[in-house]
Design a protein around this motif. Structure first.
Motif, PDB file in Angstrom:
ATOM      1  N   THR A 253     -10.350  -3.179 -11.557  1.00  0.00           N
ATOM      2  CA  THR A 253      -9.144  -2.896 -10.775  1.00  0.00           C
ATOM      3  C   THR A 253      -8.619  -4.169 -10.122  1.00  0.00           C
ATOM      4  O   THR A 253      -7.415  -4.411 -10.092  1.00  0.00           O
ATOM      5  N   THR A 254      -9.504  -5.005  -9.596  1.00  0.00           N
ATOM      6  CA  THR A 254      -9.107  -6.235  -8.916  1.00  0.00           C
ATOM      7  C   THR A 254      -8.304  -7.143  -9.837  1.00  0.00           C
ATOM      8  O   THR A 254      -7.431  -7.881  -9.387  1.00  0.00           O
TER       9      THR A 254
ATOM     10  N   LYS B 134      -1.011  -5.355 -10.226  1.00  0.00           N
ATOM     11  CA  LYS B 134      -0.537  -4.658  -9.019  1.00  0.00           C
ATOM     12  C   LYS B 134      -1.595  -4.661  -7.918  1.00  0.00           C
ATOM     13  O   LYS B 134      -1.273  -4.606  -6.738  1.00  0.00           O
ATOM     14  N   TYR B 135      -2.865  -4.742  -8.292  1.00  0.00           N
ATOM     15  CA  TYR B 135      -3.933  -4.776  -7.301  1.00  0.00           C
ATOM     16  C   TYR B 135      -4.280  -6.198  -6.869  1.00  0.00           C
ATOM     17  O   TYR B 135      -4.743  -6.412  -5.753  1.00  0.00           O
ATOM     18  N   SER B 136      -4.060  -7.163  -7.738  1.00  0.00           N
ATOM     19  CA  SER B 136      -4.403  -8.542  -7.379  1.00  0.00           C
ATOM     20  C   SER B 136      -3.548  -9.036  -6.214  1.00  0.00           C
ATOM     21  O   SER B 136      -4.026  -9.790  -5.366  1.00  0.00           O
TER      22      SER B 136
ATOM     23  N   LEU C 187       0.829  -1.211   0.000  1.00  0.00           N
ATOM     24  CA  LEU C 187       0.000   0.000   0.000  1.00  0.00           C
ATOM     25  C   LEU C 187       0.865   1.263   0.000  1.00  0.00           C
ATOM     26  O   LEU C 187       0.509   2.261  -0.619  1.00  0.00           O
TER      27      LEU C 187
ATOM     28  N   LEU D 194       2.254   1.853  -3.570  1.00  0.00           N
ATOM     29  CA  LEU D 194       1.241   2.034  -4.607  1.00  0.00           C
ATOM     30  C   LEU D 194       1.050   3.509  -4.962  1.00  0.00           C
ATOM     31  O   LEU D 194       1.096   4.378  -4.096  1.00  0.00           O
TER      32      LEU D 194
ATOM     33  N   LYS E 281      -6.203  -6.249 -12.211  1.00  0.00           N
ATOM     34  CA  LYS E 281      -4.890  -5.728 -12.584  1.00  0.00           C
ATOM     35  C   LYS E 281      -3.817  -6.326 -11.673  1.00  0.00           C
ATOM     36  O   LYS E 281      -4.007  -6.406 -10.459  1.00  0.00           O
TER      37      LYS E 281
ATOM     38  N   TRP F  28      -1.518   6.015  -5.627  1.00  0.00           N
ATOM     39  CA  TRP F  28      -2.948   6.131  -5.347  1.00  0.00           C
ATOM     40  C   TRP F  28      -3.592   7.192  -6.227  1.00  0.00           C
ATOM     41  O   TRP F  28      -2.953   8.168  -6.588  1.00  0.00           O
TER      42      TRP F  28
ATOM     43  N   ILE G 210      -2.348  -7.061  -3.804  1.00  0.00           N
ATOM     44  CA  ILE G 210      -2.906  -6.365  -2.638  1.00  0.00           C
ATOM     45  C   ILE G 210      -4.151  -7.112  -2.157  1.00  0.00           C
ATOM     46  O   ILE G 210      -4.316  -7.363  -0.959  1.00  0.00           O
ATOM     47  N   TYR G 211      -5.019  -7.495  -3.102  1.00  0.00           N
ATOM     48  CA  TYR G 211      -6.234  -8.228  -2.755  1.00  0.00           C
ATOM     49  C   TYR G 211      -5.891  -9.555  -2.076  1.00  0.00           C
ATOM     50  O   TYR G 211      -6.475  -9.918  -1.046  1.00  0.00           O
TER      51      TYR G 211
ATOM     52  N   LEU H   8     -11.717  -3.252  -4.015  1.00  0.00           N
ATOM     53  CA  LEU H   8     -11.379  -4.478  -4.741  1.00  0.00           C
ATOM     54  C   LEU H   8     -12.419  -5.546  -4.421  1.00  0.00           C
ATOM     55  O   LEU H   8     -13.072  -5.491  -3.385  1.00  0.00           O
TER      56      LEU H   8
END
Length: 164
Positions: free
Chosen positions: A55-56, A60-62, A8, A11, A58, A13, A64-65, A31
């Motif tokens: 977004t979920t 870079k976000y997957s 985070l 990232l 992508k 933002w 984080i999820y 997400l």
């Protein structure tokens, strides 16, 4: 927690605007499942229903999820959620959550002081029911029934909200 906080922090933002919770644009994203607000594109024929956000998906976000999901599974493997809201340095105004059903979990991460979660009585929005630190600790409550806000804070503060 450390790996998620690192992701985070690194990232880039983007500013969001939600006048019901913040007077100024804030940095945040959701997400998992999101509600379709219109009837075009991926939402065609599904307006009002929840679908997995772009977004979920992508890379870079997957990650984080995945890390956020792992954090909740460690805390309460039985809690079922469809969505996770991420906020950075957001001092949310007193509000009730409009799209959540039932209990949500929230946790604060980062290097900050203050920033307690203030929860108000359901029937009297000016009576504080509870003021609790969520720094590195989960708190569960029904944000659609109980008005809540964020106390002032200093430093880098992330909040993560798991909800259905």
């Amino acid at each position: 927690m450390e790996e998620l906080t690192k992701l985070l922090t690194e990232l880039e933002w983007k500013k969001q605007s939600r006048s019901n919770v913040s007077k100024k644009p804030y940095e945040g994203f959701v997400l998992g499942k999101v509600k379709c607000w219109h009837n075009v594109g991926r939402c065609e024929g599904r307006a009002g229903k929840k679908i997995t956000s772009n977004t979920t998906l992508k890379p870079k976000y997957s990650e984080i999820y995945k890390q956020a999901k792992k954090l909740m599974e460690k805390h309460n493997p039985n809690f079922k959620f469809t969505s996770i809201q991420f906020n950075k340095n957001s001092q949310m105004l007193k509000h009730r959550d409009g799209n959540n059903t039932g209990d949500s979990y929230i946790i604060g991460l980062g290097k900050y002081t203050g920033g307690d979660l203030i929860i108000y009585d359901e029937n009297n929005e000016n009576k504080i029911k509870e003021k609790v630190s969520i720094k590195n600790k989960f708190k569960t409550f029904n944000g659609s029934l109980l008005p809540h806000e964020v106390a002032p804070f200093n430093g880098l503060r992330f909040s993560i909200v798991y909800f259905k």
